[in-house]
Design a protein around this motif. Structure first.
Motif, short mmCIF file in Angstrom:
data_model
loop_
_atom_site.label_atom_id
_atom_site.label_comp_id
_atom_site.label_asym_id
_atom_site.label_seq_id
_atom_site.Cartn_x
_atom_site.Cartn_y
_atom_site.Cartn_z
N ASP A 58 -10.90 -4.03 13.97
CA ASP A 58 -11.06 -5.18 13.20
C ASP A 58 -12.33 -4.98 12.26
O ASP A 58 -13.31 -4.29 12.62
CB ASP A 58 -11.21 -6.37 13.88
CG ASP A 58 -9.85 -7.17 14.33
OD1 ASP A 58 -8.99 -6.78 13.29
OD2 ASP A 58 -9.73 -7.87 15.25
N ASP A 62 -12.71 -7.79 5.99
CA ASP A 62 -11.26 -7.56 5.28
C ASP A 62 -10.28 -8.20 6.65
O ASP A 62 -10.16 -8.01 7.80
CB ASP A 62 -10.95 -6.11 5.03
CG ASP A 62 -9.64 -5.85 4.34
OD1 ASP A 62 -8.92 -6.84 4.27
OD2 ASP A 62 -9.67 -5.14 3.89
N SER A 63 -9.23 -8.79 5.99
CA SER A 63 -8.33 -9.20 7.14
C SER A 63 -7.21 -7.90 7.73
O SER A 63 -6.79 -8.11 8.95
CB SER A 63 -7.02 -10.18 6.43
OG SER A 63 -6.54 -9.72 5.54
N MET A 64 -7.51 -6.93 7.02
CA MET A 64 -6.63 -5.82 7.56
C MET A 64 -7.59 -4.88 8.44
O MET A 64 -8.70 -4.38 8.01
CB MET A 64 -6.12 -4.83 6.29
CG MET A 64 -4.98 -3.96 6.68
SD MET A 64 -3.61 -4.76 7.79
CE MET A 64 -2.40 -3.76 7.61
N SER A 81 -1.42 4.32 10.68
CA SER A 81 -0.68 2.97 10.47
C SER A 81 -0.48 2.27 11.57
O SER A 81 -0.57 0.87 11.68
CB SER A 81 0.49 3.07 9.61
OG SER A 81 1.30 4.30 9.92
N GLN A 84 -3.41 0.83 13.27
CA GLN A 84 -3.78 -0.29 12.44
C GLN A 84 -3.00 -1.60 13.00
O GLN A 84 -3.32 -2.89 12.87
CB GLN A 84 -3.38 -0.17 10.93
CG GLN A 84 -4.37 -0.94 10.02
CD GLN A 84 -4.33 -0.51 8.70
OE1 GLN A 84 -3.46 -0.06 8.06
NE2 GLN A 84 -5.53 -0.33 7.85
N ARG A 85 -1.54 -1.58 12.98
CA ARG A 85 -0.95 -2.37 13.10
C ARG A 85 -1.06 -2.95 14.73
O ARG A 85 -1.01 -4.24 15.02
CB ARG A 85 0.53 -2.10 13.15
CG ARG A 85 0.92 -2.27 11.35
CD ARG A 85 2.71 -2.04 11.59
NE ARG A 85 2.98 -0.76 12.23
CZ ARG A 85 3.31 0.40 11.69
NH1 ARG A 85 2.84 0.65 10.37
NH2 ARG A 85 3.73 1.55 12.36
N LYS A 88 -4.40 -5.11 14.58
CA LYS A 88 -3.93 -6.59 14.37
C LYS A 88 -3.34 -7.19 15.00
O LYS A 88 -3.58 -8.58 15.13
CB LYS A 88 -3.02 -6.32 12.88
CG LYS A 88 -2.92 -7.62 12.24
CD LYS A 88 -2.60 -7.37 10.60
CE LYS A 88 -2.56 -8.21 9.66
NZ LYS A 88 -3.81 -9.17 9.51
#
Length: 126
Positions: A58, A62-64, A81, A84-85, A88
């Motif tokens: 996190d 940034d929210s991503m 990716s 990252q998901r 999140k």
């Protein structure tokens, strides 16, 4: 801390391991999760290979979540990716090693759905 003694508030969490497998598109895919302090490492593959490793965490800016490839072919964005998901979703630092061919996008979707299902069944393992 004095004389090399550890603080009594130091974390004593140990690393735990969780394995599961699933037959997806006619091949058995193995999943290996190592729960770490503040995060986890997820390995996905059909044979014992570590061809890549990505990390994601996190960011307060940034929210991503931020993610980067630590090991492997940078043209393959699947591990970064996915990490990252998962960051999140869990709000944890996530390491991902994704060792499956990138030939079928349906396989990637099935793999991710299987991971999410396991997270729902065993949230304490992640």
């Amino acid at each position: 801390m004095e004389n090399g003694e550890c603080s009594s508030q130091a974390s004593t969490e140990s690393i735990s391991v969780h394995d599961f497998s699933e037959k997806l598109l006619e091949q058995v895919v193995h999943f290996h999760v190592m729960k770490l302090s503040g995060g986890f490492l997820l390995w996905v593959g059909t044979s014992p290979v570590l061809s890549n490793l990505a990390v994601s965490m996190d960011s307060r800016f940034d929210s991503m979540p931020l993610s980067t490839l630590v090991l492997g072919d940078s043209s393959d964005t699947t591990p970064t990716s996915l990490a990252q998901r998962l960051t999140k979703k869990t709000k944890k630092q996530v390491f991902v090693s994704y060792n499956l061919p990138v030939t079928d996008s349906n396989l990637s979707m099935l793999v991710e759905n299987r991971i999410k299902k396991e997270m729902e069944l065993h949230p304490d393992k992640f």
